[in-house]
Write an enzyme that holds these catalytic residues in place. Sequence first.
Site, PDB file in Angstrom:
ATOM      1  N   TRP A 188     -20.337 -99.758  31.621  1.00 23.30           N
ATOM      2  CA  TRP A 188     -21.411 -99.206  30.795  1.00 23.30           C
ATOM      3  C   TRP A 188     -22.067-100.351  30.062  1.00 23.30           C
ATOM      4  CZ3 TRP A 188     -22.157 -99.414  25.421  1.00 23.30           C
ATOM      5  CH2 TRP A 188     -23.339 -98.794  25.008  1.00 23.30           C
ATOM      6  N   GLU A 229     -21.799 -96.045  34.515  1.00 16.82           N
ATOM      7  CA  GLU A 229     -22.040 -94.938  33.585  1.00 16.82           C
ATOM      8  C   GLU A 229     -23.473 -94.921  33.069  1.00 16.82           C
ATOM      9  OE1 GLU A 229     -19.429 -95.153  30.209  1.00 16.82           O
ATOM     10  OE2 GLU A 229     -20.144 -93.266  29.349  1.00 16.82           O
ATOM     11  N   LYS A 231     -26.808 -93.276  30.854  1.00 15.30           N
ATOM     12  CA  LYS A 231     -27.015 -92.783  29.491  1.00 15.30           C
ATOM     13  C   LYS A 231     -28.496 -92.498  29.268  1.00 15.30           C
ATOM     14  CE  LYS A 231     -25.743 -93.987  24.734  1.00 15.30           C
ATOM     15  NZ  LYS A 231     -24.650 -94.518  23.932  1.00 15.30           N
ATOM     16  N   ASP A 262     -20.719 -89.005  31.442  1.00 15.67           N
ATOM     17  CA  ASP A 262     -20.280 -88.836  30.054  1.00 15.67           C
ATOM     18  C   ASP A 262     -21.113 -87.684  29.520  1.00 15.67           C
ATOM     19  OD1 ASP A 262     -20.446 -89.082  27.158  1.00 15.67           O
ATOM     20  OD2 ASP A 262     -19.501 -91.051  27.331  1.00 15.67           O
ATOM     21  N   HIS A 265     -24.152 -88.008  27.226  1.00 16.77           N
ATOM     22  CA  HIS A 265     -25.257 -88.877  27.631  1.00 16.77           C
ATOM     23  C   HIS A 265     -26.432 -88.169  28.282  1.00 16.77           C
ATOM     24  CE1 HIS A 265     -22.680 -92.801  27.703  1.00 16.77           C
ATOM     25  NE2 HIS A 265     -22.608 -92.153  26.576  1.00 16.77           N
ATOM     26  N   HIS A 289     -16.320 -89.001  31.478  1.00 19.58           N
ATOM     27  CA  HIS A 289     -16.024 -89.353  30.100  1.00 19.58           C
ATOM     28  C   HIS A 289     -16.199 -88.073  29.310  1.00 19.58           C
ATOM     29  CE1 HIS A 289     -16.405 -94.003  29.592  1.00 19.58           C
ATOM     30  NE2 HIS A 289     -15.337 -93.629  30.264  1.00 19.58           N
ATOM     31  N   ASP A 297     -25.135 -88.012  20.830  1.00 19.42           N
ATOM     32  CA  ASP A 297     -23.942 -88.584  21.459  1.00 19.42           C
ATOM     33  C   ASP A 297     -22.995 -89.109  20.377  1.00 19.42           C
ATOM     34  OD1 ASP A 297     -22.211 -89.634  23.365  1.00 19.42           O
ATOM     35  OD2 ASP A 297     -23.324 -91.523  23.527  1.00 19.42           O
ATOM     36  N   ASP A 299     -19.801 -88.577  19.834  1.00 16.47           N
ATOM     37  CA  ASP A 299     -18.414 -88.859  20.189  1.00 16.47           C
ATOM     38  C   ASP A 299     -17.404 -88.246  19.234  1.00 16.47           C
ATOM     39  OD1 ASP A 299     -18.445 -90.336  22.725  1.00 16.47           O
ATOM     40  OD2 ASP A 299     -19.668 -91.766  21.628  1.00 16.47           O
ATOM     41  N   ASP A 329     -13.622 -90.048  26.206  1.00 16.89           N
ATOM     42  CA  ASP A 329     -14.392 -91.067  25.485  1.00 16.89           C
ATOM     43  C   ASP A 329     -14.939 -90.498  24.188  1.00 16.89           C
ATOM     44  OD1 ASP A 329     -15.866 -93.187  24.632  1.00 16.89           O
ATOM     45  OD2 ASP A 329     -17.460 -93.001  26.114  1.00 16.89           O
TER      46      ASP A 329
HETATM   47  C1  RNT Z   1     -21.270 -95.569  25.324  1.00 18.91           C
HETATM   48  C2  RNT Z   1     -20.453 -95.163  26.494  1.00 18.91           C
HETATM   49  C3  RNT Z   1     -19.220 -95.984  26.760  1.00 18.91           C
HETATM   50  C4  RNT Z   1     -18.441 -96.332  25.499  1.00 18.91           C
HETATM   51  C5  RNT Z   1     -17.087 -96.943  25.743  1.00 18.91           C
HETATM   52  C6  RNT Z   1     -16.505 -97.552  24.546  1.00 18.91           C
HETATM   53  O1  RNT Z   1     -22.260 -94.675  25.029  1.00 18.91           O
HETATM   54  O2  RNT Z   1     -20.108 -93.817  26.390  1.00 18.91           O
HETATM   55  O3  RNT Z   1     -18.428 -95.366  27.675  1.00 18.91           O
HETATM   56  O4  RNT Z   1     -18.280 -95.222  24.678  1.00 18.91           O
HETATM   57  O5  RNT Z   1     -17.159 -97.819  26.804  1.00 18.91           O
HETATM   58 ZN    ZN Z   2     -18.710 -93.020  27.848  1.00 19.29          ZN
END
Ligand code: RNT
Ligand code: ZN
Length: 422
Positions: A188, A229, A231, A262, A265, A289, A297, A299, A329
Amino acid sequence: MKKDIIEKSYQLAKKQYSELGIDTAKVLKEMEKIVISLHCWQTDDVGGFEKPGAELGGGGIQATGNFPGKARTIQEMRADLDKVFSLLPGKQRLSLHAIYGEFGGQLVDRDQIEVKHFQGWINWAKKRKIGLDFNCTNFSHPLADDGYTLASKNPRIRKFWVEHVKRCRKIAAEMGRQLGTPSCHNLWIPDGSKDTPVDRYTLRKILKKSLDEIFAVKYPKKYLKDSVESKLFGIGSESMVVGSHDFYVGYTVKNNIMLTLDNGHFHPTEQVGDKISSMLLYIDELMLHLTRGVRWDSDHVLTFNDELLLITQEIIRAKALNRVNIGLDYFDASLNRVGAYVIGTRAAQMAFLFALLEPWDTLVKYEEQGKAFERLSLLELMKTKPYGAVWDYYCMKNNVPVGEDYINEIVQYEKDVLIKRK
Ligand code: RNT
Ligand code: ZN
């Protein structure tokens, strides 16, 4: 929870599910195939151990909160992870980022890292009989401060990051070789633009070129599985992200490498669960993720919600469990970090269990017969079925705390260990 109550509840649940044509014993056997890769970075708010007191800096990802007990050393991190593993049923893996190497107090720059910096982790994983996954760290570094790494127009910066990712793949492949289970390497990058750029085409062309250089080095699939990955946007890259979903869909399909989905994203109303069946027609495997975005996003700790459910249901319905690599994640610094892992991992496992307890044949029959009312009714009814009793039984059989029992264990660990880290 009392053993006899768990047992009795399970026996009743088993009967209820069997009336719907579902064999709970078979489902519990299927649960053995669900391996969740825990992201190491919830232990220390994505700080890493490159230099003492390292904090996340740059790349637009950030943990908020200041709950005590953040892991400050690799030893503390390992202790926390061991505690986490002891509270989880089923099988896990561990996903490391490049900034978590054992650098022996020296500054080893990202274009210099080697297997030896991760041999300690490999040995640690071997002892615990778990697999390792790996991630290059293309953020929190002065050469990422301009907002571009692999897509940088500055040849020196671009080269530096290409070298870093190449080394990370090499390390990951060695992890896979030594541990006898392929390591998933996830890439990523934060590359993007705060305001509207005028030269997106060149930036994406540069990223493609960097990826081609990186993936030109081949490793056996039994050691390494590559993933990239996408986004939609990040803090500081609101107007354009170079590695967008379209960019990586094209790249992964063309090169048959994995795509990491993810679920933080995408546009908030977009469903990641809906993407699984499409992507699996064009690439061999996917990576996930799993996270919980609150308005963005953000998390947050993963919970058992509709978004997660659709993802697990779609994997089970597509019979694709063996083609999806499940990773977590999220990073929340506002609550007990060990607890955050246990809640999130258990949420993912519960969601898979719920998906496995679905009367799929009946539902498909209704669907094919155009019986939309019957299909919707049954889907709604399944929410009232005693999957909790099956879950509790599963935890008991795995010799881990059942029901709310894990809460006290974590509170105790907080008192004994976490609070003392000042
Ligand atoms: C960032 C991505 C990525 C990170 C990690 C730490 O938006 O989701 O995967 O969160 O690599
Ligand atoms: Zn991620």
